[in-house]
Write an enzyme that holds these catalytic residues in place. Structure first.
Site, mmCIF file in Angstrom:
data_model
loop_
_atom_site.group_PDB
_atom_site.id
_atom_site.type_symbol
_atom_site.label_atom_id
_atom_site.label_comp_id
_atom_site.label_asym_id
_atom_site.label_seq_id
_atom_site.Cartn_x
_atom_site.Cartn_y
_atom_site.Cartn_z
ATOM 1 N N TYR A 57 -1.814 -5.382 24.965
ATOM 2 C CA TYR A 57 -1.381 -5.121 23.594
ATOM 3 C C TYR A 57 -0.245 -4.099 23.589
ATOM 4 O O TYR A 57 -0.460 -2.888 23.482
ATOM 5 C CB TYR A 57 -2.538 -4.610 22.738
ATOM 6 C CG TYR A 57 -3.726 -5.552 22.641
ATOM 7 C CD1 TYR A 57 -3.608 -6.903 22.954
ATOM 8 C CD2 TYR A 57 -4.970 -5.081 22.227
ATOM 9 C CE1 TYR A 57 -4.699 -7.760 22.856
ATOM 10 C CE2 TYR A 57 -6.057 -5.933 22.124
ATOM 11 C CZ TYR A 57 -5.920 -7.270 22.454
ATOM 12 O OH TYR A 57 -7.007 -8.102 22.346
ATOM 13 N N GLN A 190 -16.559 -11.524 24.017
ATOM 14 C CA GLN A 190 -15.671 -11.406 22.857
ATOM 15 C C GLN A 190 -14.943 -12.734 22.665
ATOM 16 O O GLN A 190 -14.203 -13.178 23.544
ATOM 17 C CB GLN A 190 -14.670 -10.269 23.069
ATOM 18 C CG GLN A 190 -13.779 -10.042 21.861
ATOM 19 C CD GLN A 190 -12.820 -8.874 22.020
ATOM 20 O OE1 GLN A 190 -11.672 -8.937 21.580
ATOM 21 N NE2 GLN A 190 -13.273 -7.784 22.650
ATOM 22 N N TYR A 218 -13.731 -11.877 17.287
ATOM 23 C CA TYR A 218 -12.371 -11.486 16.905
ATOM 24 C C TYR A 218 -11.759 -12.513 15.962
ATOM 25 O O TYR A 218 -12.203 -13.654 15.887
ATOM 26 C CB TYR A 218 -11.488 -11.213 18.123
ATOM 27 C CG TYR A 218 -11.044 -12.360 18.996
ATOM 28 C CD1 TYR A 218 -9.975 -13.175 18.652
ATOM 29 C CD2 TYR A 218 -11.649 -12.574 20.236
ATOM 30 C CE1 TYR A 218 -9.532 -14.194 19.493
ATOM 31 C CE2 TYR A 218 -11.208 -13.589 21.089
ATOM 32 C CZ TYR A 218 -10.152 -14.400 20.714
ATOM 33 O OH TYR A 218 -9.711 -15.400 21.544
ATOM 34 N N LYS A 229 -4.527 -14.157 0.648
ATOM 35 C CA LYS A 229 -3.171 -13.666 0.358
ATOM 36 C C LYS A 229 -2.071 -14.589 0.881
ATOM 37 O O LYS A 229 -0.899 -14.410 0.540
ATOM 38 C CB LYS A 229 -3.000 -12.260 0.946
ATOM 39 C CG LYS A 229 -3.926 -11.224 0.301
ATOM 40 C CD LYS A 229 -3.775 -9.851 0.946
ATOM 41 C CE LYS A 229 -4.720 -8.851 0.291
ATOM 42 N NZ LYS A 229 -4.635 -7.497 0.929
ATOM 43 N N GLY A 294 -8.491 -5.448 12.485
ATOM 44 C CA GLY A 294 -7.358 -4.558 12.706
ATOM 45 C C GLY A 294 -6.873 -3.894 11.431
ATOM 46 O O GLY A 294 -7.175 -4.335 10.320
#
Length: 333
Positions: A57, A190, A218, A229, A294
């Site tokens: 990341y 994960q 995730y 949105k 996040g």
């Protein structure tokens, strides 16, 4: 906030965990460092004690930001979850894909989890994070060029040395978990999971529930799609991997937004946003231990944490599930 044990390990994490990919910038556009630091601290102030990151990341940036923020918090009050097995600095293992770093320079991503590489990556992670141990060390993606047993031998060694508390995997199948379990006791897997992507319920969740392994979910908001949105006709930025993905066609966006409109009154009755309702649903699903979410700033972080306050009754979960059963997404031809 609810806190849950990862499998049979000694690691207890917050059910809502801070996902730190976006703040690393790579493939996400990043965040201002000051905003990212404030997001991490605001998360902690609102009950989020666990932070999931990875070397990939931002090619170390996300870990460095997490490390900087956590210097302001007692180390024993937080859990650091990071990863290994994606290399951009060596050309070993299985080629994954071409990419660019945050400066726009071309990089080649490789899946590599040879024993010596795992040990080297752990040292690099500890340095960037500014800590002497990692709570959960996870292989990022499977590496077909390295026997799973060899990779897990490194994890067992790192546990013996006290450099990691528990070992985990990401994006593993049940069969791959079985192979890893011959060497170490895994704490968690994960994997992607959301209201509209529930493939893991067929084989993986039954396996992890039977063997007392945690599932860290995730993309529970399906990368923004389940916030309501994103509208049909949305134009994604260059390099955004959502462009062209089957979930983000105008037809599927319209169908998902219609579903969200149907459950919005339930969210409003609880004083919650759609995103908070979706997160709450996720962590109340059988076998799901953690939802990774996040945030790029403090306000987003606070809103995410408050999803833990949304309590859904069994009949409310059934109402949502009934609506989901009626949602049919268009598959690519």
């Amino acid at each position: 906030m609810e806190y849950r044990i990862l499998g049979t390990s000694d690691v207890k994490v917050s059910a809502i965990t801070f996902g730190a990919w976006a703040i690393g910038g790579w493939m996400w556009g990043g965040a201002e460092r000051k905003d990212a630091l404030e997001a991490i601290l605001a998360s902690y102030d609102n009950g989020v004690t666990s932070f999931d990151t990875a070397p990939a990341y931002g090619q170390g940036l996300s870990e460095e930001i997490i490390g900087e923020a956590l210097q302001q918090i007692p180390r024993d009050k937080v859990q650091i979850l990071t990863k290994y097995g994606l290399r951009w600095d060596v050309k070993k293992g299985e080629f994954f894909f071409n990419s660019t770093d945050n400066a726009g320079n071309p990089i080649d991503m490789y899946r590599y989890a040879g024993k010596e590489s795992v040990i080297e990556e752990c040292e690099n992670c500890l340095r960037r994070l500014g800590t002497d141990y990692i709570d959960l060390f996870q292989i990022h993606w499977s590496d077909k060029t390295t026997p799973i047993e060899e990779t897990m031998e490194a994890i067992a060694l790192l546990q013996q040395q006290g450099k990691i508390k528990a070992g985990g995997v990401c994006n593993y199948t049940a069969d791959e978990m079985k192979a890893a379990e011959k060497v170490v006791s895994l704490a968690a897997n994960q994997v992607p999971y959301s209201m509209v992507l529930r493939d893991i319920e067929k084989e993986l969740v039954p396996y992890t529930r039977q063997h007392n392994k945690a599932i860290i979910a995730y993309s529970p908001l399906q990368r923004g799609l389940l916030t309501g949105k994103i509208k049909p006709g949305h134009v994604f930025n260059d390099g955004d991997t959502r462009a062209g993905n089957r979930f983000y066609t105008d037809e599927n966006i319209s169908r998902i937004n219609a579903f969200l409109s149907g459950i919005k009154p339930l969210a409003e009755s609880k004083g919650a946003t759609l995103a908070q309702l979706v997160i709450a649903w996720t962590i109340q699903q059988p076998g799901i231990t953690v939802a990774l979410v996040g945030a790029r700033n403090a306000e987003q972080a606070i809103q995410n944490a408050k999803a833990a306050e949304v309590v859904l009754k069994p009949e409310e979960i059934m109402f949502i599930n009934d609506r989901l059963a009626q949602l049919e997404l268009v598959k690519p031809s």
